[in-house]
Design an enzyme around this catalytic site. Structure first.
Site, short mmCIF file in Angstrom:
data_model
loop_
_atom_site.label_atom_id
_atom_site.label_comp_id
_atom_site.label_asym_id
_atom_site.label_seq_id
_atom_site.Cartn_x
_atom_site.Cartn_y
_atom_site.Cartn_z
N ARG A 1 33.17 -44.80 109.14
CA ARG A 1 34.26 -44.99 110.11
C ARG A 1 33.99 -44.28 111.43
O ARG A 1 34.70 -44.55 112.42
CB ARG A 1 35.59 -44.54 109.52
CG ARG A 1 36.08 -45.45 108.40
CD ARG A 1 37.49 -45.16 107.96
NE ARG A 1 38.03 -46.22 107.13
CZ ARG A 1 38.02 -46.21 105.78
NH1 ARG A 1 37.52 -45.18 105.12
NH2 ARG A 1 38.52 -47.23 105.09
N GLN B 1 30.92 -35.23 97.99
CA GLN B 1 32.02 -34.26 98.15
C GLN B 1 32.90 -34.60 99.35
O GLN B 1 34.04 -34.18 99.43
CB GLN B 1 31.42 -32.85 98.28
CG GLN B 1 32.41 -31.74 98.58
CD GLN B 1 33.46 -31.59 97.48
OE1 GLN B 1 33.24 -31.95 96.32
NE2 GLN B 1 34.62 -31.06 97.85
N HIS C 1 25.15 -41.31 102.45
CA HIS C 1 24.89 -42.22 101.33
C HIS C 1 23.46 -42.05 100.81
O HIS C 1 23.22 -42.02 99.61
CB HIS C 1 25.04 -43.67 101.79
CG HIS C 1 26.41 -44.07 102.25
ND1 HIS C 1 26.69 -44.38 103.55
CD2 HIS C 1 27.57 -44.22 101.56
CE1 HIS C 1 27.97 -44.72 103.66
NE2 HIS C 1 28.53 -44.62 102.48
N VAL D 1 27.14 -34.40 103.94
CA VAL D 1 26.09 -34.43 104.96
C VAL D 1 26.77 -34.57 106.32
O VAL D 1 27.67 -35.40 106.48
CB VAL D 1 25.10 -35.58 104.71
CG1 VAL D 1 24.07 -35.66 105.83
CG2 VAL D 1 24.42 -35.41 103.36
P1 AMP Z 1 31.83 -45.03 101.01
O1 AMP Z 1 30.77 -46.01 101.35
O2 AMP Z 1 32.54 -44.45 102.17
O3 AMP Z 1 32.77 -45.57 99.93
O4 AMP Z 1 31.09 -43.79 100.33
C1 AMP Z 1 30.23 -43.99 99.24
C2 AMP Z 1 29.86 -42.64 98.68
O5 AMP Z 1 29.19 -41.88 99.69
C3 AMP Z 1 31.06 -41.82 98.23
O6 AMP Z 1 30.73 -41.14 97.03
C4 AMP Z 1 31.24 -40.86 99.38
O7 AMP Z 1 31.86 -39.65 99.00
C5 AMP Z 1 29.81 -40.63 99.80
N1 AMP Z 1 29.73 -40.12 101.17
C6 AMP Z 1 30.32 -40.65 102.28
N2 AMP Z 1 30.08 -39.88 103.36
C7 AMP Z 1 29.34 -38.83 102.92
C8 AMP Z 1 28.78 -37.68 103.55
N3 AMP Z 1 28.93 -37.43 104.86
N4 AMP Z 1 28.07 -36.82 102.79
C9 AMP Z 1 27.92 -37.04 101.47
N5 AMP Z 1 28.40 -38.10 100.81
C10 AMP Z 1 29.11 -38.99 101.52
#
Ligand code: AMP
Length: 283
Positions: free
Chosen positions: A187, A148, A37, A176
Site C-alpha cells: 500500500r 510480523q 515478502h 522489513v
Molecule cells: P500481504 O501481501 O500484504 O498480504 O502480505 C503477505 C505476507 O507478507 C504477510 O505475512 C505479511 O505480514 C508479510 N509482510 C508484508 N509486509 C512485510 C514487511 N514489511 N516485512 C515482513 N513481512 C511483511
C-alpha cells in the site's frame, strides 16, 4: 518455478512433493511483492524443500469501501521476483477458483477478530482466516511463513492453527523496513511524495516508545500519550488506533512487559498503514 492456477492441480502438486519425500512450505501473499515478502520466501527455503507462494487478492477480506479494486496487481513482475528468490511453485488462483458458486463457509476466531484492525475492518479477519485455512488444506504445508508486519494476523492464525489442530508450524518473521524506517507495504505505492514523508510518523512514534521503554518508562498510559502527541503533530495523519496490548488476548495493558505488542494503524491521506513493535524485541 511452476505457476498453478487450479486448486485441484495445487492439491495434486503438494501431494506429489510429499510422496517424493520433500517437505512443503507456504508463503501466502496478495502480490505487489516487495522485499518484505521476499524475506519470507527466503526464510521458507531454509525450512522446507519446496516453497509454494500463493498470490491471491482475497475479495472476502476487504470491506465494501476498501481498496479491493485498486489494490496493485502485476503478476508478471511478481513471478519474476519469486523466480529470482527461489520459489518453486506460484499458486495464483482466480477468485472463482477459491470461491466457486455456492461457497458459504467462514472461519471465525471469536474475540481476537474484533480487536485493533478488526474493530475498523469488520469481517477482515474472518476473510483472512477463511482463505488461509483453504490454502492450508490445498497446499498442506509443514510450515507457513508470515510477517510480523501484520502482528494481529499472525496472532490470530497461530490461534486458529492451535484451535483446529492443523499440525503445521507458523513461522513469523521480522518487519522489513525502508532505509528511513517506513515498514514495507504494497500500500505504500498509494502514497504521494508528501504522504510518503508523513508516513514516517508511524515508525517515529514506535521508536519513541521503544526509547522510553528502554529508559524504564513502563506505564502504558504515559507511553500511549507520547505516541498520541507525536501522531497528532503530523497534519496528514489520522489515527485509527495506537494501542499497547498483551499478545494472547490483545487486551490493553496497564504496565508493559516483554512480549507486549505496541501497535499502530494510521490513515495517511486515503491510505491506511499499520506498524508495530514487540516490547524487548530488537525491532
Ligand atoms: P500481504 O501481501 O500484504 O498480504 O502480505 C503477505 C505476507 O507478507 C504477510 O505475512 C505479511 O505480514 C508479510 N509482510 C508484508 N509486509 C512485510 C514487511 N514489511 N516485512 C515482513 N513481512 C511483511
Amino acid at each position: 518455478m511452476r505457476t498453478i492456477i487450479s486448486a485441484a492441480e495445487m492439491k495434486a502438486a503438494g501431494q506429489a512433493e510429499r510422496a517424493a519425500g520433500r517437505s512443503v512450505g507456504l508463503v501466502p501473499t496478495m502480490g505487489a511483492l516487495h522485499d518484505g515478502h521476499l524475506s519470507l520466501v527466503r526464510a521458507c527455503r531454509e525450512r522446507a524443500d519446496v516453497v509454494v507462494v500463493s498470490l491471491f487478492v482475497n475479495p472476502i477480506q476487504f470491506g465494501p469501501n476498501e481498496d479491493f479494486t485498486r489494490y496493485p496487481r502485476d503478476l508478471e513482475r511478481d513471478a519474476g521476483l519469486l523466480r529470482e528468490a527461489g520459489a518453486h511453485i506460484l499458486f495464483a488462483p482466480e477468485a472463482a477458483e477459491m470461491y466457486p458458486a455456492g461457497f458459504r463457509t467462514r472461519v471465525e476466531i471469536e474475540g481476537l477478530q474484533d480487536k485493533l484492525c478488526g474493530a475498523s475492518r469488520p469481517g477482515h479477519f474472518r476473510g483472512v482466516c477463511t482463505v488461509v485455512l483453504k490454502l492450508f488444506h490445498l497446499v498442506e504445508p509443514a510450515v507457513a511463513v508470515f510477517g510480523q508486519k501484520d502482528a494481529q494476523q499472525a496472532i490470530i492464525l497461530k490461534r486458529m492453527t492451535r484451535d483446529l489442530d492443523l499440525g503445521l508450524v507458523i513461522d513469523v518473521r521480522p518487519i522489513v523496513r525502508e532505509t528511513d524506517g517506513l515498514a514495507m507495504s504494497s500500500r505504500n505505492a498509494y502514497l504521494s511524495p508528501k504522504e510518503r514523508a508523513a508516513a514516517l510518523v508511524l515508525s517515529r512514534a514506535l521508536g519513541e516508545v521503544r526509547a522510553a521503554v528502554r529508559q524504564g518508562t513502563l506505564d502504558a498510559a504515559v507511553l500511549k500519550a507520547r505516541m498520541a502527541s507525536i501522531l497528532a503533530a503530523e497534519p496528514l495523519a489520522r489515527v485509527d488506533y495506537a494501542a499497547i496490548v498483551d499478545p494472547e488476548g490483545l487486551d490493553p495493558v496497564a504496565e508493559v512487559r516483554a512480549g507486549d505488542l505496541v501497535a499502530l494503524a494510521v490513515h495517511i491521506g486515503r491510505t491506511r498503514l499499520i506498524d508495530n513493535w514487540v516490547v524487548d524485541s530488537k525491532g
